[in-house]
Design an enzyme around this catalytic site. Structure first.
Site, PDB file in Angstrom:
ATOM      1  N   ASN A 130      -1.323   0.160  -3.801  1.00  0.00           N
ATOM      2  CA  ASN A 130      -1.639   0.084  -2.399  1.00  0.00           C
ATOM      3  C   ASN A 130      -1.999   1.671  -1.928  1.00  0.00           C
ATOM      4  OD1 ASN A 130      -1.428  -2.634  -2.152  1.00  0.00           O
ATOM      5  ND2 ASN A 130       0.738  -2.416  -1.773  1.00  0.00           N
ATOM      6  N   ASP A 189      11.985  -2.679  -7.481  1.00  0.00           N
ATOM      7  CA  ASP A 189      11.530  -2.832  -6.219  1.00  0.00           C
ATOM      8  C   ASP A 189      12.687  -3.524  -5.469  1.00  0.00           C
ATOM      9  OD1 ASP A 189       8.672  -2.743  -4.488  1.00  0.00           O
ATOM     10  OD2 ASP A 189      10.340  -3.683  -3.430  1.00  0.00           O
ATOM     11  N   HIS A 192       2.901   5.309  -6.182  1.00  0.00           N
ATOM     12  CA  HIS A 192       3.643   4.321  -6.674  1.00  0.00           C
ATOM     13  C   HIS A 192       2.802   3.043  -7.430  1.00  0.00           C
ATOM     14  CE1 HIS A 192       4.077   3.083  -2.525  1.00  0.00           C
ATOM     15  NE2 HIS A 192       3.803   1.917  -2.869  1.00  0.00           N
ATOM     16  N   LEU A 193       3.081   2.588  -8.574  1.00  0.00           N
ATOM     17  CA  LEU A 193       2.407   1.566  -9.151  1.00  0.00           C
ATOM     18  C   LEU A 193       3.231   0.498  -9.132  1.00  0.00           C
ATOM     19  CD1 LEU A 193       0.652   3.648 -12.035  1.00  0.00           C
ATOM     20  CD2 LEU A 193      -0.168   3.199  -9.825  1.00  0.00           C
ATOM     21  N   HIS A 194       2.841  -0.745  -8.798  1.00  0.00           N
ATOM     22  CA  HIS A 194       3.864  -1.821  -8.866  1.00  0.00           C
ATOM     23  C   HIS A 194       3.626  -2.626 -10.060  1.00  0.00           C
ATOM     24  CE1 HIS A 194       4.392  -2.406  -4.429  1.00  0.00           C
ATOM     25  NE2 HIS A 194       3.703  -1.254  -4.276  1.00  0.00           N
TER      26      HIS A 194
HETATM   27  P1  AMP Z   1       3.578  -0.189  -0.745  1.00  0.00           P
HETATM   28  O1  AMP Z   1       3.799   1.062  -0.196  1.00  0.00           O
HETATM   29  O2  AMP Z   1       2.984  -1.379   0.410  1.00  0.00           O
HETATM   30  O3  AMP Z   1       2.818  -0.339  -2.041  1.00  0.00           O
HETATM   31  O4  AMP Z   1       5.033  -0.734  -0.995  1.00  0.00           O
HETATM   32  C1  AMP Z   1       6.290   0.128  -0.991  1.00  0.00           C
HETATM   33  C2  AMP Z   1       7.313  -0.740  -2.113  1.00  0.00           C
HETATM   34  O5  AMP Z   1       8.265   0.237  -1.951  1.00  0.00           O
HETATM   35  C3  AMP Z   1       7.590  -1.983  -1.215  1.00  0.00           C
HETATM   36  O6  AMP Z   1       7.387  -3.043  -2.281  1.00  0.00           O
HETATM   37  C4  AMP Z   1       9.215  -2.059  -1.076  1.00  0.00           C
HETATM   38  O7  AMP Z   1       9.698  -3.016  -1.111  1.00  0.00           O
HETATM   39  C5  AMP Z   1       9.460  -0.810  -1.844  1.00  0.00           C
HETATM   40  N1  AMP Z   1      10.501   0.059  -1.626  1.00  0.00           N
HETATM   41  C6  AMP Z   1      10.587   0.656  -0.441  1.00  0.00           C
HETATM   42  N2  AMP Z   1      11.942   1.197  -0.200  1.00  0.00           N
HETATM   43  C7  AMP Z   1      12.314   1.163  -1.425  1.00  0.00           C
HETATM   44  C8  AMP Z   1      13.572   1.520  -2.241  1.00  0.00           C
HETATM   45  N3  AMP Z   1      14.581   2.457  -1.485  1.00  0.00           N
HETATM   46  N4  AMP Z   1      13.859   1.267  -3.400  1.00  0.00           N
HETATM   47  C9  AMP Z   1      12.955   0.553  -3.864  1.00  0.00           C
HETATM   48  N5  AMP Z   1      11.955   0.075  -3.525  1.00  0.00           N
HETATM   49  C10 AMP Z   1      11.590   0.301  -2.130  1.00  0.00           C
END
Ligand code: AMP
Length: 107
Positions: free
Chosen positions: A91, A33, A104-106
């Site tokens: 989310n 991330d 996406h899975l964190h």
């Molecule tokens: P969410 O959609 O709220 O689950 O979070 C999106 C995640 O994507 C966030 O934690 C961002 O920091 C991450 N993110 C956004 N753009 C990029 C990128 N270019 N490379 C890696 N992570 C990203």
């Protein structure tokens, strides 16, 4: 919601935007991330065009679903997280503040 092929993770999958790759196989890509919220913060995404878990569970093949879940376990193992513990989070949609409309899975 329709899938937008210009979302940032689609661009990463096409190699148009760089990422710090952690793991890749036929079904998934995992990368750091860009704004980590923990010492280890990796995103695992399916290679298929799915907006959310609802979209994924309804439309993905069994192989894609198994591939994503197996990859999560494998990434946690390879990152050395299993013994100490780790969290898996996703989310979904507006109320959960999903920012990128590609599942996406964190970790
Ligand atoms: P969410 O959609 O709220 O689950 O979070 C999106 C995640 O994507 C966030 O934690 C961002 O920091 C991450 N993110 C956004 N753009 C990029 C990128 N270019 N490379 C890696 N992570 C990203």
């Amino acid at each position: 919601m329709a899938y937008d092929p210009d979302n940032i993770f689609a661009k990463i999958l096409r190699g148009e935007i760089p990422c710090k790759k952690v793991y890749e196989d036929d079904h998934v890509l995992a990368f750091d991330d860009v704004n980590p919220q923990a010492p280890v913060h990796v995103l695992v995404i399916p290679k298929g065009a799915y907006v959310s878990m609802a979209d994924f569970t309804e439309h993905a093949t069994d192989a894609e679903i198994a591939g994503l879940i197996r990859a999560v376990g494998r990434v946690a193992e390879e990152l050395g997280l299993v013994e100490g513990g780790w969290r898996l989070l996703a989310n979904h949609g507006r109320d959960a503040h999903q920012e990128v409309m590609h599942l996406h899975l964190h970790i």
